[in-house]
Design a protein around this motif. Sequence first.
Motif, PDB file in Angstrom:
ATOM      1  N   LEU A 209       0.821  -1.221   0.000  1.00 37.07           N
ATOM      2  CA  LEU A 209       0.000   0.000   0.000  1.00 37.07           C
ATOM      3  C   LEU A 209       0.853   1.268   0.000  1.00 37.07           C
ATOM      4  O   LEU A 209       0.465   2.294  -0.542  1.00 37.07           O
ATOM      5  N   LYS A 210       2.032   1.185   0.615  1.00 34.67           N
ATOM      6  CA  LYS A 210       2.940   2.354   0.704  1.00 34.67           C
ATOM      7  C   LYS A 210       3.793   2.500  -0.549  1.00 34.67           C
ATOM      8  O   LYS A 210       4.495   3.488  -0.726  1.00 34.67           O
ATOM      9  N   SER A 211       3.797   1.466  -1.422  1.00 38.63           N
ATOM     10  CA  SER A 211       4.768   1.434  -2.526  1.00 38.63           C
ATOM     11  C   SER A 211       4.216   1.981  -3.836  1.00 38.63           C
ATOM     12  O   SER A 211       3.019   2.096  -4.024  1.00 38.63           O
ATOM     13  N   ASN A 212       5.131   2.322  -4.713  1.00 40.15           N
ATOM     14  CA  ASN A 212       4.768   2.670  -6.092  1.00 40.15           C
ATOM     15  C   ASN A 212       5.834   2.056  -7.004  1.00 40.15           C
ATOM     16  O   ASN A 212       6.749   1.385  -6.527  1.00 40.15           O
ATOM     17  N   SER A 213       5.725   2.323  -8.304  1.00 42.71           N
ATOM     18  CA  SER A 213       6.615   1.618  -9.236  1.00 42.71           C
ATOM     19  C   SER A 213       8.102   1.928  -9.012  1.00 42.71           C
ATOM     20  O   SER A 213       8.960   1.115  -9.371  1.00 42.71           O
ATOM     21  N   SER A 214       8.406   3.093  -8.379  1.00 44.76           N
ATOM     22  CA  SER A 214       9.830   3.413  -8.157  1.00 44.76           C
ATOM     23  C   SER A 214      10.442   2.507  -7.086  1.00 44.76           C
ATOM     24  O   SER A 214      11.657   2.452  -6.927  1.00 44.76           O
ATOM     25  N   LYS A 215       9.609   1.819  -6.343  1.00 37.93           N
ATOM     26  CA  LYS A 215      10.111   0.911  -5.283  1.00 37.93           C
ATOM     27  C   LYS A 215      10.294  -0.512  -5.804  1.00 37.93           C
ATOM     28  O   LYS A 215      10.601  -1.435  -5.067  1.00 37.93           O
ATOM     29  N   VAL A 216      10.038  -0.696  -7.095  1.00 40.03           N
ATOM     30  CA  VAL A 216      10.079  -2.041  -7.674  1.00 40.03           C
ATOM     31  C   VAL A 216      11.402  -2.246  -8.411  1.00 40.03           C
ATOM     32  O   VAL A 216      11.928  -1.321  -9.022  1.00 40.03           O
ATOM     33  N   THR A 217      11.927  -3.453  -8.330  1.00 40.11           N
ATOM     34  CA  THR A 217      13.164  -3.748  -9.045  1.00 40.11           C
ATOM     35  C   THR A 217      13.100  -5.151  -9.649  1.00 40.11           C
ATOM     36  O   THR A 217      12.154  -5.887  -9.392  1.00 40.11           O
ATOM     37  N   VAL A 218      14.100  -5.475 -10.460  1.00 42.67           N
ATOM     38  CA  VAL A 218      14.193  -6.834 -11.011  1.00 42.67           C
ATOM     39  C   VAL A 218      15.534  -7.409 -10.601  1.00 42.67           C
ATOM     40  O   VAL A 218      16.569  -6.769 -10.780  1.00 42.67           O
ATOM     41  N   ILE A 219      15.506  -8.591 -10.009  1.00 41.53           N
ATOM     42  CA  ILE A 219      16.775  -9.245  -9.676  1.00 41.53           C
ATOM     43  C   ILE A 219      16.911 -10.521 -10.516  1.00 41.53           C
ATOM     44  O   ILE A 219      15.924 -11.066 -10.995  1.00 41.53           O
ATOM     45  N   GLY A 220      18.159 -10.952 -10.697  1.00 42.25           N
ATOM     46  CA  GLY A 220      18.389 -12.200 -11.425  1.00 42.25           C
ATOM     47  C   GLY A 220      18.611 -12.010 -12.907  1.00 42.25           C
ATOM     48  O   GLY A 220      18.552 -12.974 -13.663  1.00 42.25           O
ATOM     49  N   ASN A 221      18.861 -10.773 -13.333  1.00 43.35           N
ATOM     50  CA  ASN A 221      19.094 -10.544 -14.762  1.00 43.35           C
ATOM     51  C   ASN A 221      20.353 -11.250 -15.247  1.00 43.35           C
ATOM     52  O   ASN A 221      20.453 -11.589 -16.420  1.00 43.35           O
ATOM     53  N   ILE A 222      21.300 -11.452 -14.338  1.00 42.41           N
ATOM     54  CA  ILE A 222      22.564 -12.076 -14.752  1.00 42.41           C
ATOM     55  C   ILE A 222      22.539 -13.585 -14.498  1.00 42.41           C
ATOM     56  O   ILE A 222      22.713 -14.371 -15.416  1.00 42.41           O
ATOM     57  N   ASN A 223      22.273 -13.959 -13.239  1.00 41.58           N
ATOM     58  CA  ASN A 223      22.290 -15.398 -12.910  1.00 41.58           C
ATOM     59  C   ASN A 223      20.899 -15.884 -12.538  1.00 41.58           C
ATOM     60  O   ASN A 223      20.566 -15.992 -11.373  1.00 41.58           O
ATOM     61  N   GLY A 224      20.076 -16.163 -13.508  1.00 36.24           N
ATOM     62  CA  GLY A 224      18.780 -16.724 -13.153  1.00 36.24           C
ATOM     63  C   GLY A 224      17.664 -16.272 -14.057  1.00 36.24           C
ATOM     64  O   GLY A 224      17.898 -15.632 -15.083  1.00 36.24           O
ATOM     65  N   ILE A 225      16.431 -16.618 -13.665  1.00 32.54           N
ATOM     66  CA  ILE A 225      15.257 -16.128 -14.390  1.00 32.54           C
ATOM     67  C   ILE A 225      14.859 -14.856 -13.665  1.00 32.54           C
ATOM     68  O   ILE A 225      14.542 -14.890 -12.467  1.00 32.54           O
ATOM     69  N   PRO A 226      14.881 -13.701 -14.372  1.00 32.31           N
ATOM     70  CA  PRO A 226      14.611 -12.446 -13.685  1.00 32.31           C
ATOM     71  C   PRO A 226      13.301 -12.467 -12.892  1.00 32.31           C
ATOM     72  O   PRO A 226      12.332 -13.106 -13.306  1.00 32.31           O
ATOM     73  N   MET A 227      13.308 -11.764 -11.773  1.00 37.40           N
ATOM     74  CA  MET A 227      12.160 -11.786 -10.877  1.00 37.40           C
ATOM     75  C   MET A 227      11.843 -10.353 -10.424  1.00 37.40           C
ATOM     76  O   MET A 227      12.739  -9.635  -9.977  1.00 37.40           O
ATOM     77  N   ARG A 228      10.572  -9.967 -10.586  1.00 41.45           N
ATOM     78  CA  ARG A 228      10.181  -8.599 -10.197  1.00 41.45           C
ATOM     79  C   ARG A 228       9.644  -8.596  -8.772  1.00 41.45           C
ATOM     80  O   ARG A 228       8.709  -9.323  -8.445  1.00 41.45           O
ATOM     81  N   VAL A 229      10.284  -7.760  -7.943  1.00 40.15           N
ATOM     82  CA  VAL A 229       9.967  -7.689  -6.508  1.00 40.15           C
ATOM     83  C   VAL A 229      10.104  -6.246  -6.010  1.00 40.15           C
ATOM     84  O   VAL A 229      10.625  -5.383  -6.731  1.00 40.15           O
TER      85      VAL A 229
END
Length: 309
Positions: A209-229
């Motif tokens: 509820l406190k978040s917006n899109s600027s608080k979102v990131t993607v991890i795993g672009n290098i080692n893995g299947i990218p994940m949005r969190v």
Amino acid sequence: MDLKKLLDIKYPILQGGMAHIAKGEFAGAVSSAGGLGIIGSGGMDTYELRENIRALRNITDNPFGVNLMMLRPDIDELIKVLLEEDVKIITVGAGTYEKFADKFISKNIKVLPVVSSPIQIKRYEALEPIAFIAEGLEAGGHIGQMTTITLIPQAIAQTKRPIIAAGGIASGREIFAAEVLGASGVQIGTGFLFTKECPIHENYKKLLLKSNSSKVTVIGNINGIPMRVLKNKMTREYQKLERNNSTLELENFTLGRLKKAVIEGDVENGSVMTGLSVGSFNSIISVKEYIEKLMSEYKEIKNEYKNKR
Ligand SMILES: Cc1cc2nc3c(=O)[nH]c(=O)nc-3n(C[C@H](O)[C@H](O)[C@H](O)COP(=O)(O)O)c2cc1C
């Protein structure tokens, strides 16, 4: 064919299967409100899967689906449960279902693969799925490389089967946009996290509820299947490892982290999966209210455009 007729649902809205979250009661609330509730089998063993299917059936007789991750080592046992419980709709991700395709066809089970590229559609065609869920990178959780706006038209060009758009759909406006792109329906994950029935920990909901899109990131672009969190201590640690060329794989690093956030409420060390639509929500409403809101917004916007002509 019309998706509503194909799946026997009132509204062309699917609730995405979400590991540790999309339990029987929650998916049941979606199905009884006229959408397609989908149980997320991720995180469930065979016993829990059966219990969740039964819990859903205690709520509604309406159609529902089960989401399967095909790479799971116990996939044969999970599918045995689905056959015994006479589940009629399955959405599949993470791996192919080739080995089970004939069985599904002979039992009239409707299969909807989740795809993130047109090439995957080409590969699945021979397995005769009923429709495809094409998920753009705006989505929460594991993602591909294409945006919803580029993926949907290219997916449609690849197959005659219905395409269900997923990724970034939050309101009736995006449902209309998906229809304009040629989709027959939508699948929503993030939006359903903002509902009363969604069984995520209170800390998870509060943070969303406190978040917006600027608080979102993607991890795993290098080692893995990218994940949005959502960004947190866990994503900072992981990104530091990535920068230092660690060979640590995302899957190993994040093992058990979604459960940590969803069940334990540890939103600093857990995976707080969410899509880019997170900034579109500022309250928690019931599943029924959300589905009705989506449909009334969709109708209003569609009318508005008709009248503009
Ligand atoms: C918290 C979370 C968990 C998810 N878990 C799964 C999963 O277990 N299996 C799956 O196929 N998709 C999973 N997804 C993707 C959703 O089913 C859905 O396709 C996606 O959320 C749609 O995009 P949106 O988040 O922009 O609405 C997950 C999404 C979220 C937000």
